[in-house]
Design a protein around this motif. Sequence first.
Motif, PDB file in Angstrom:
ATOM      1  N   UNK A 213       0.365  -1.260   0.156  1.00 45.09           N
ATOM      2  CA  UNK A 213      -0.013   0.063   0.221  1.00 45.09           C
ATOM      3  C   UNK A 213       0.754   0.989   0.216  1.00 45.09           C
ATOM      4  N   UNK A 214       0.515   1.698  -0.681  1.00 43.13           N
ATOM      5  CA  UNK A 214       1.846   3.781  -0.393  1.00 43.13           C
ATOM      6  C   UNK A 214       0.474   4.344  -0.032  1.00 43.13           C
ATOM      7  N   UNK A 215       1.206   5.332   1.113  1.00 43.34           N
ATOM      8  CA  UNK A 215       0.884   5.672   1.861  1.00 43.34           C
ATOM      9  C   UNK A 215       1.932   7.548   0.959  1.00 43.34           C
ATOM     10  N   UNK A 216       1.112   8.249   0.737  1.00 46.98           N
ATOM     11  CA  UNK A 216       2.008   9.325   0.100  1.00 46.98           C
ATOM     12  C   UNK A 216       1.986  10.401   0.446  1.00 46.98           C
ATOM     13  N   UNK A 217       3.310  11.091   0.469  1.00 47.38           N
ATOM     14  CA  UNK A 217       4.565  12.306   1.539  1.00 47.38           C
ATOM     15  C   UNK A 217       3.864  12.772   1.940  1.00 47.38           C
ATOM     16  N   UNK A 218       3.656  13.746   2.993  1.00 45.99           N
ATOM     17  CA  UNK A 218       2.501  14.767   3.316  1.00 45.99           C
ATOM     18  C   UNK A 218       3.047  15.962   2.121  1.00 45.99           C
ATOM     19  N   UNK A 219       4.674  16.084   2.804  1.00 48.20           N
ATOM     20  CA  UNK A 219       5.358  17.159   2.361  1.00 48.20           C
ATOM     21  C   UNK A 219       6.505  16.799   1.291  1.00 48.20           C
ATOM     22  N   UNK A 231       6.188   3.012   0.417  1.00 47.20           N
ATOM     23  CA  UNK A 231       5.051   1.873   0.211  1.00 47.20           C
ATOM     24  C   UNK A 231       5.311   0.724   1.669  1.00 47.20           C
ATOM     25  N   UNK A 232       3.562  -0.159   1.820  1.00 48.66           N
ATOM     26  CA  UNK A 232       4.288  -0.687   3.236  1.00 48.66           C
ATOM     27  C   UNK A 232       3.710  -1.882   2.559  1.00 48.66           C
ATOM     28  N   UNK A 233       3.813  -2.370   3.064  1.00 50.09           N
ATOM     29  CA  UNK A 233       3.807  -4.749   3.196  1.00 50.09           C
ATOM     30  C   UNK A 233       2.755  -4.933   4.197  1.00 50.09           C
ATOM     31  N   UNK A 234       1.431  -5.358   4.018  1.00 56.24           N
ATOM     32  CA  UNK A 234       0.666  -5.418   5.197  1.00 56.24           C
ATOM     33  C   UNK A 234      -1.101  -6.960   4.577  1.00 56.24           C
ATOM     34  N   UNK A 235      -0.520  -7.274   5.659  1.00 59.67           N
ATOM     35  CA  UNK A 235      -2.185  -8.543   5.854  1.00 59.67           C
ATOM     36  C   UNK A 235      -3.342  -7.497   6.100  1.00 59.67           C
ATOM     37  N   UNK A 336     -11.981  -6.158   4.905  1.00 60.69           N
ATOM     38  CA  UNK A 336     -10.959  -5.984   4.441  1.00 60.69           C
ATOM     39  C   UNK A 336     -10.857  -5.900   2.760  1.00 60.69           C
ATOM     40  N   UNK A 337     -12.106  -6.552   2.311  1.00 62.64           N
ATOM     41  CA  UNK A 337     -12.513  -6.082   1.104  1.00 62.64           C
ATOM     42  C   UNK A 337     -13.183  -5.181   0.558  1.00 62.64           C
ATOM     43  N   UNK A 338     -13.698  -4.421   1.465  1.00 63.47           N
ATOM     44  CA  UNK A 338     -13.820  -3.034   1.219  1.00 63.47           C
ATOM     45  C   UNK A 338     -13.199  -2.157   1.284  1.00 63.47           C
ATOM     46  N   UNK A 339     -12.136  -2.189   1.874  1.00 60.94           N
ATOM     47  CA  UNK A 339     -10.631  -1.877   2.279  1.00 60.94           C
ATOM     48  C   UNK A 339     -10.144  -1.706   1.379  1.00 60.94           C
ATOM     49  N   UNK A 340      -9.735  -2.479   0.485  1.00 60.35           N
ATOM     50  CA  UNK A 340      -9.328  -3.064  -0.603  1.00 60.35           C
ATOM     51  C   UNK A 340      -9.329  -2.519  -1.870  1.00 60.35           C
ATOM     52  N   UNK A 341     -10.917  -2.379  -2.201  1.00 64.99           N
ATOM     53  CA  UNK A 341     -11.731  -2.093  -2.942  1.00 64.99           C
ATOM     54  C   UNK A 341     -11.515  -0.443  -3.176  1.00 64.99           C
ATOM     55  N   UNK A 342     -11.195   0.219  -1.923  1.00 59.79           N
ATOM     56  CA  UNK A 342     -11.307   1.781  -2.010  1.00 59.79           C
ATOM     57  C   UNK A 342     -10.562   2.119  -2.347  1.00 59.79           C
ATOM     58  N   UNK A 343      -9.212   1.405  -1.570  1.00 62.18           N
ATOM     59  CA  UNK A 343      -7.649   1.606  -1.872  1.00 62.18           C
ATOM     60  C   UNK A 343      -7.175   1.551  -3.786  1.00 62.18           C
ATOM     61  N   UNK A 344      -7.631   0.365  -4.170  1.00 63.41           N
ATOM     62  CA  UNK A 344      -7.879   0.291  -5.328  1.00 63.41           C
ATOM     63  C   UNK A 344      -8.047   1.011  -6.168  1.00 63.41           C
ATOM     64  N   UNK A 345      -9.810   1.631  -5.711  1.00 62.30           N
ATOM     65  CA  UNK A 345     -10.029   2.952  -6.645  1.00 62.30           C
ATOM     66  C   UNK A 345      -8.992   4.129  -6.607  1.00 62.30           C
ATOM     67  N   UNK A 349      -2.725   0.469  -4.449  1.00 63.05           N
ATOM     68  CA  UNK A 349      -2.603  -0.281  -3.990  1.00 63.05           C
ATOM     69  C   UNK A 349      -0.781  -0.947  -5.249  1.00 63.05           C
ATOM     70  N   UNK A 350      -0.342  -0.797  -5.093  1.00 61.82           N
ATOM     71  CA  UNK A 350       1.086  -1.302  -5.721  1.00 61.82           C
ATOM     72  C   UNK A 350       0.887  -2.680  -6.283  1.00 61.82           C
TER      73      UNK A 350
END
Length: 766
Positions: A213-219, A231-235, A336-345, A349-350
Amino acid sequence: MNKTYDHKTLEKEIYVMWEKSGAFSPEGAKTLREQNGLRDSDNEFSGKPFSVLMPPPNANAPIHCGHATYSLQDILIRFKRMQGYDALYFPGTDHAGFETQYVYENKLKKEGKSRFDFDRETFFNDVLSFVNENSDIAINQLKLLGMSADWKRNTFMLDKKVVDTVYDTFIKMYKEGLIYREGYMVNYSTFYGTTFSDLETEYKDSVSPLYYVKYAIGVAPKKEGLPSYMTVATVRPETIYADVAIAVNPKDKRYKGFVGKEVINPLTNEKIPVIEDEYADIEFGTGCLKITPGHDFNDYKIGKKHGLKIISLISLDGRMNENAGETKGLFPAQARKKVVEILQEKGSIEKINDNYENRLLVDYKEGNVIEPMILPNWFINMDKLLDPVISAIEKNKVKFNLPEWKRDTLRWIKEKKPWPISRQTVFGIRIPAWYSVSENPNLQVTFLTNFKEYKTGKVSDLLKAGISLSEIKSGLQKVITTEDAKYVIQKDSPGDDFLQETDTFDTWFSSGQWPLTTTGFPDSGDFKKYYPTDFLDSGYDIMFFWIARMIMFGLYLTKEIPFKNVYFHGMVTGKDGRKMSKSKNNGVNPVEMIEKYGTDALRMGLIVGGNTEAKFSPFDEDKVRGYRNFANKIWNVGRFINQKIEESNLNIPDDLPDADLKPEELEFLKKLEILINEVTKDLDRYKFKLAGESIYDFIWNTLANDYLESIKSRDDVSAMFTLRRAFLTAIKLLHPFMPFVTEAVWQEIKKPKGESNFIIISKWPS
RNA sequence: GGGUGGUUAGCUCAGCUGGCUAGAGCGUCGCAUUGACAUUGCGGAGGUCAUAGGUUCAAGUCCUAUACUACCCACCA
């Protein structure tokens, strides 16, 4: 006498006879000895106490092979009783809070109900009557095993004397500042609605998708060319809502420029810091670790260390809570499923690695997923309590049968972890803490209204809405407190304004005080005479749960170790050497074995055929069959003696001087004398197997095959005198191991004067 | 990753403080007997005691290493 020994009828008759005779209690045994003309004054051990505690089996469940090893305890008790000690075997049964509740809830499920349909008092009483209906199962089966326990002294874990002692101990500990309450990350099972101790959880191999999962840099970082995200890897992407930081290893050159900056949480859009921590593994995934202190043990530690916020996402019913944004109300797997959808939109998600092998934290019981969660819990500070335990063990004040047990026990104790003692089960001893409703308006209560509606909410809101406190109380299921709640510790309710803690004690908190509660701490006659007890036998799998804690409570409350010797028996396994289990189909039901071959044979098969002192003791039915044959052999030697004396019309004198005996007879009796010494010595050092083997070998080979065969054609007095004497002595030695057949034969044979009518209280040979 | 146990006959295991010509039960092979016991008796076959070193007059037993195996503890985002 029948041609073969009939264990099915005789074992039952004999046990009833023993119980009626009173031989199982030291007082009854004494009376019986007197009635039989055995004088205690002749005995060096007379009146001395010898006691063994029975590890309490679950009151409502059938026994398994592990319980059959209780035979060891019975062997020792019978041996000491015959030696003349006031031998007392304290029996008891456990309420097994969680286990029992589980069984009962399954029963409810079949009726289409659940525990949430009942207020806790009703539910508790229902479970209790269920236990009472079934409580004799274990006891009756232990009787089948021949246990010579004093059942009149039986203790049940929820007996008033036990609960009183448990409360007294808790209050004493509280007053001495050993008890505290704290939000703590616990292994919470949303499935069972309770917490598990570390010892009750395990890891299960699993294949789960690993999300990058990608976390955008704030500054934007100053250096040019750096990517605009980390990018962070998570289950567990659903826990991103509770992420409070990203950690990287301080040695990780890739991220030097990011530390101290902020990234955007892709779900909440909040800014979270990038921190440095050694725990982040450079090699793993991207090297970036998301920190979720509310739902991960390591993250919790890191969060505490860096002073990060702790966010909870999951409520006690297992659903995502108001912090979980769009997934509120879903279960974590759905979330988890829903979050994955949201992140994909969002394009966050890398990549996804679908074949990632990881290990899931699950409960030991059913293997359901455990959620690490922060809950207010009751704790015992073990620091000072364990110091005397460590020193007692190190100084060998309590002896272990094998040195490695001592090492293992010490290693665990020395960690001195705080002990979380509260459990969210209903069936148990309720913690005597009371919360004032007026002082704690934020208490969250769950209860059934007068109309049996399931209701939950803040107590102050409910009262404002016109629900009376008494209605809440009578339908109460659960009180959830805040960490700063005010409370009072005492046995009885301080007043109408108070609600009692709904958490119950960890079962080990009460069973840890078993040596005290069974003997009648603090002032009963039994306690004074029989505490500390002499011998404690247990499976090694519960040495941390139980043994260490009994020593702790004993030293804390009585300054004494509750038992002088600890004997760990190995686990009884299938013949294949593996733990018995249904799936492996290598289990053995001891009751079936008793039906088939008799208790005596089962006991010998386990104790002498196996080796209880090894870590594992394979159970071999062939051996049990062999010992069934042995029982028959003994029966038939008895038959032979009786027939021979009758046929030849012999008058066997009570005693004969050595001068009247032939050399081979003297030699034979000499071997017997050696056996007596060996067996006595081996039993005193708990070498049960060796002792049993020697007796077996003597009776079958030396006595039956050699001596008996050699005198078969003779019918003179000295031959039969010698045979009878040797046989009666040998079956006395065997009695602790094979109590039934020895008693059965003993009853049939005409004995010399001075011998008692019951072998169970006869004098141990010396 | 840390720790503990096990490895001896076809199978399951003993062998406790070194003295062993290595034992038991079951199985197996042969013989006998209905005589206390067929849930029996007698006899036989079957082992370089995991491997390699070492200590010792002497090692299955003690020491070191290795292999295999089982389990426990810790833990992988």
